[in-house]
Motif scaffolding. Structure first.
Motif, PDB file in Angstrom:
ATOM      1  N   UNK A  72       0.597  -1.222  -0.160  1.00 14.53           N
ATOM      2  CA  UNK A  72       0.082  -0.055  -0.008  1.00 14.53           C
ATOM      3  C   UNK A  72       0.888   1.409   0.043  1.00 14.53           C
ATOM      4  N   UNK A  73       0.589   2.394  -0.805  1.00 18.02           N
ATOM      5  CA  UNK A  73       1.241   3.483  -0.925  1.00 18.02           C
ATOM      6  C   UNK A  73       0.115   4.622  -0.558  1.00 18.02           C
ATOM      7  N   UNK A  74       0.613   5.530   0.234  1.00 18.68           N
ATOM      8  CA  UNK A  74      -0.198   6.863   0.655  1.00 18.68           C
ATOM      9  C   UNK A  74       0.524   7.857  -0.038  1.00 18.68           C
ATOM     10  N   UNK A  75      -0.569   8.567  -0.729  1.00 15.40           N
ATOM     11  CA  UNK A  75      -0.215   9.824  -1.383  1.00 15.40           C
ATOM     12  C   UNK A  75      -1.308  10.985  -1.284  1.00 15.40           C
ATOM     13  N   UNK A  76      -0.733  11.956  -1.282  1.00 17.77           N
ATOM     14  CA  UNK A  76      -1.705  13.225  -1.116  1.00 17.77           C
ATOM     15  C   UNK A  76      -2.021  13.789  -2.276  1.00 17.77           C
ATOM     16  N   UNK A  77      -3.122  14.292  -2.430  1.00 15.76           N
ATOM     17  CA  UNK A  77      -3.551  15.062  -3.867  1.00 15.76           C
ATOM     18  C   UNK A  77      -3.854  16.600  -3.381  1.00 15.76           C
ATOM     19  N   UNK A  78      -3.418  17.495  -4.118  1.00 16.38           N
ATOM     20  CA  UNK A  78      -3.845  18.835  -3.747  1.00 16.38           C
ATOM     21  C   UNK A  78      -4.471  19.566  -5.330  1.00 16.38           C
ATOM     22  N   UNK A  79      -5.596  20.269  -5.093  1.00 20.73           N
ATOM     23  CA  UNK A  79      -6.225  20.601  -6.145  1.00 20.73           C
ATOM     24  C   UNK A  79      -6.671  22.194  -5.977  1.00 20.73           C
ATOM     25  N   UNK A  80      -6.299  23.394  -6.739  1.00 21.01           N
ATOM     26  CA  UNK A  80      -6.723  24.541  -6.804  1.00 21.01           C
ATOM     27  C   UNK A  80      -7.296  24.777  -8.122  1.00 21.01           C
ATOM     28  N   UNK A  81      -8.551  24.727  -8.204  1.00 23.99           N
ATOM     29  CA  UNK A  81      -9.154  24.811  -9.606  1.00 23.99           C
ATOM     30  C   UNK A  81      -9.508  26.275  -9.981  1.00 23.99           C
ATOM     31  N   UNK A  98      -5.018   9.392   0.192  1.00 20.11           N
ATOM     32  CA  UNK A  98      -5.667   8.206  -0.476  1.00 20.11           C
ATOM     33  C   UNK A  98      -4.406   7.277  -0.361  1.00 20.11           C
ATOM     34  N   UNK A  99      -4.732   6.014  -0.285  1.00 23.54           N
ATOM     35  CA  UNK A  99      -4.181   4.829  -0.192  1.00 23.54           C
ATOM     36  C   UNK A  99      -4.236   4.078  -1.323  1.00 23.54           C
ATOM     37  N   UNK A 100      -3.434   3.636  -2.016  1.00 21.56           N
ATOM     38  CA  UNK A 100      -3.235   2.852  -3.313  1.00 21.56           C
ATOM     39  C   UNK A 100      -2.724   1.454  -3.344  1.00 21.56           C
ATOM     40  N   UNK A 101      -3.420   0.544  -3.795  1.00 24.86           N
ATOM     41  CA  UNK A 101      -2.996  -0.857  -3.779  1.00 24.86           C
ATOM     42  C   UNK A 101      -2.115  -0.868  -5.048  1.00 24.86           C
ATOM     43  N   UNK A 102      -1.900  -2.006  -5.218  1.00 31.54           N
ATOM     44  CA  UNK A 102      -0.660  -2.452  -6.376  1.00 31.54           C
ATOM     45  C   UNK A 102      -1.200  -2.091  -7.729  1.00 31.54           C
ATOM     46  N   UNK A 103      -2.428  -1.922  -7.817  1.00 33.25           N
ATOM     47  CA  UNK A 103      -2.962  -1.927  -9.033  1.00 33.25           C
ATOM     48  C   UNK A 103      -3.614  -0.378  -9.215  1.00 33.25           C
ATOM     49  N   UNK A 104      -3.096   0.407  -8.386  1.00 30.44           N
ATOM     50  CA  UNK A 104      -3.660   1.652  -8.247  1.00 30.44           C
ATOM     51  C   UNK A 104      -4.996   2.303  -7.915  1.00 30.44           C
ATOM     52  N   UNK A 105      -5.620   1.265  -7.232  1.00 25.32           N
ATOM     53  CA  UNK A 105      -6.958   1.673  -6.970  1.00 25.32           C
ATOM     54  C   UNK A 105      -6.790   2.461  -5.630  1.00 25.32           C
ATOM     55  N   UNK A 106      -7.497   3.770  -5.586  1.00 24.89           N
ATOM     56  CA  UNK A 106      -7.495   4.434  -4.542  1.00 24.89           C
ATOM     57  C   UNK A 106      -8.477   4.259  -3.314  1.00 24.89           C
ATOM     58  N   UNK A 107      -8.210   4.581  -2.195  1.00 21.26           N
ATOM     59  CA  UNK A 107      -8.960   4.252  -1.267  1.00 21.26           C
ATOM     60  C   UNK A 107      -9.063   5.828  -0.413  1.00 21.26           C
ATOM     61  N   UNK A 108      -9.946   6.639  -0.281  1.00 24.58           N
ATOM     62  CA  UNK A 108      -9.818   7.839   0.232  1.00 24.58           C
ATOM     63  C   UNK A 108      -9.741   7.896   1.745  1.00 24.58           C
ATOM     64  N   UNK A 167     -28.637  11.095 -14.923  1.00 22.24           N
ATOM     65  CA  UNK A 167     -27.854  11.947 -14.467  1.00 22.24           C
ATOM     66  C   UNK A 167     -27.576  11.983 -12.989  1.00 22.24           C
ATOM     67  N   UNK A 168     -26.642  12.012 -12.564  1.00 24.76           N
ATOM     68  CA  UNK A 168     -26.242  11.691 -11.058  1.00 24.76           C
ATOM     69  C   UNK A 168     -24.930  12.532 -10.791  1.00 24.76           C
ATOM     70  N   UNK A 169     -24.525  12.287  -9.699  1.00 25.26           N
ATOM     71  CA  UNK A 169     -22.981  12.737  -9.300  1.00 25.26           C
ATOM     72  C   UNK A 169     -22.192  11.296  -8.888  1.00 25.26           C
ATOM     73  N   UNK A 170     -20.969  11.618  -8.991  1.00 24.24           N
ATOM     74  CA  UNK A 170     -20.049  10.581  -8.847  1.00 24.24           C
ATOM     75  C   UNK A 170     -20.147   9.942  -7.590  1.00 24.24           C
ATOM     76  N   UNK A 171     -20.751  10.682  -6.585  1.00 31.59           N
ATOM     77  CA  UNK A 171     -20.957   9.975  -5.113  1.00 31.59           C
ATOM     78  C   UNK A 171     -21.745   8.648  -5.372  1.00 31.59           C
ATOM     79  N   UNK A 172     -22.545   8.463  -6.415  1.00 25.30           N
ATOM     80  CA  UNK A 172     -23.034   7.068  -6.779  1.00 25.30           C
ATOM     81  C   UNK A 172     -21.992   6.078  -7.144  1.00 25.30           C
ATOM     82  N   UNK A 173     -20.852   6.700  -7.824  1.00 26.45           N
ATOM     83  CA  UNK A 173     -19.811   5.552  -8.230  1.00 26.45           C
ATOM     84  C   UNK A 173     -18.883   5.427  -7.055  1.00 26.45           C
ATOM     85  N   UNK A 174     -19.021   6.024  -5.941  1.00 25.80           N
ATOM     86  CA  UNK A 174     -18.292   5.763  -4.605  1.00 25.80           C
ATOM     87  C   UNK A 174     -17.379   6.958  -4.232  1.00 25.80           C
TER      88      UNK A 174
END
Length: 366
Positions: free
Chosen positions: A1-10, A21-31, A314-321
């Motif tokens: 498992x690898x921890x990374x931080x993402x920063x965004x100012x749009x 976020x924590x990434x598994x070996x396949x790059x799947x993130x867990x917030x 039409x929905x938000x990405x909350x529906x996708x997790x």
């Protein structure tokens, strides 16, 4: 498992979003956690000035770059404190930076993001991956949008699916199970509406689209706004405040009879909705559309999109997790993870780059 931080100012400049976020070996993130902070008014004013064509004062840019680097570091420190983790646990911070210029076309195309990564690395004690866009531009691409690769990684489906980020500028990703991934900026998202709300209503934005809902769309203004050449330009394409800003809006308003401020807001919302809907219809007659970014919380925008796209769910990405407000921040944590793994982060079919590339530069804390 690898921890990374993402920063965004749009482009909306409504604050800094930090995601752990924590990434598994396949790059799947867990917030694991997230934290947001606002930009202080003096810095926000400087950034708005730098985003205005003709305001190219180098001293202002240099000071804002450092100030933003310190502010990014504050967001990271607060995130770590509430997460109960030390800096040593984090492999890297992926920092998009604050875009103040984006001119992706022509021989000397360039893009410029502020938020000094060296300052951020020293202040946090964590390696920083930053400057994600310019490698893609050097390869002949637009340097944006970069999130479609992440959208495909996380949200790919067996049915046609659109991920639409409505930030300051709106962009979409078309996930076609039977074709290439497509993505581009559709045009203004919240940037014009936010600027109009600040100038005429003393509000940072039009909460839930209430002001727009109280007005009426002016067809003459709408026709002029949607007549901008950008909307007819083929992809790959990307844009920013350089094109869509209050000066551009006033250039059209000044040649029309005065309009109620509510009607202008209604017309700006219609511009965003129609530009997104037209792109969606050109890509697929029906499918799923998931909103993210600040615009995902604008109920009037979602309602009008549903009217324009009756064959779409039409929905938000909350529906996708994934919380719609966190999608882009997690995307840059993922891009940092990709960099650490020596994996490309761009999609040439989206940006127009000549090839895939590992994006970003590494700024060590040590």
């Amino acid at each position: 498992m690898t921890y990374c931080i993402g920063l965004m100012s749009g482009t909306s400049m409504d604050g800094i979003d930090a995601v752990l976020a924590r990434f598994d070996a396949q790059g799947r993130p867990t917030v694991i956690n997230h934290h947001s902070i606002e930009l202080p008014e003096p810095l926000l004013s400087q950034l708005h000035t730098l985003c205005s064509p003709g305001s190219d004062e180098i001293d202002l840019m240099g000071r804002a770059d450092r100030a933003l680097g310190y502010r990014f570091a504050e967001a990271v420190k607060a995130l770590l404190k509430t997460s109960g983790l030390e800096a040593e646990a984090i492999a890297a911070i992926g920092s998009h930076g604050q875009t103040v210029r984006h001119h992706p076309d022509g021989r000397h195309a360039f893009t410029l993001q502020l938020g000094c990564p060296n300052t951020l690395a020293i202040e946090t004690g964590i390696d920083v991956i930053a400057d994600f866009r310019r490698k893609d531009i050097a390869l002949g691409g637009q340097g944006a949008p970069l999130v479609p690769a992440f959208h495909h990684h996380l949200f790919a489906s067996e049915t046609p699916r659109l991920i639409v980020n409505v930030g300051g500028i709106a962009n979409l990703t078309f996930l076609d199970p039977n074709g290439p991934i497509l993505g581009y900026d559709t045009g203004p998202g919240n940037t014009l509406m936010d600027a109009w709300a600040r100038e005429h209503f003393g509000q940072p934005y039009d909460r839930d689209g209430a002001i727009a809902a109280s007005g009426s769309v002016d067809d003459a203004l709408l026709t002029r706004l949607l007549g901008h050449a950008y909307f007819a330009q083929p992809a790959p394409k990307s844009t920013g405040r350089e094109l869509f800003n209050l000066n551009w809006l006033y250039s059209h308003l000044n040649s029309l009879d005065p309009l109620p401020h509510e009607d202008v807001m209604a017309t700006l919302l219609a511009t965003t909705v129609l530009s997104i809907a037209d792109c969606a219809q050109s890509l697929a007659p029906s499918g799923e559309l998931y909103l993210c970014g600040g615009g995902a919380f604008n109920g009037e925008l979602a309602r009008q999109l549903a009217q324009r796209l009756p064959s779409y769910r039409i929905d938000t990405t909350a529906t996708l997790g994934l919380d719609p407000q966190l999608v882009e921040s997690v995307a840059f944590a993922w891009l940092a993870w990709r960099h650490l793994q020596g994996l490309p982060g761009n999609l040439p079919a989206v940006t127009g780059a000549s090839r895939e590339a590992i994006l970003g530069g590494r700024y060590p804390a040590a």
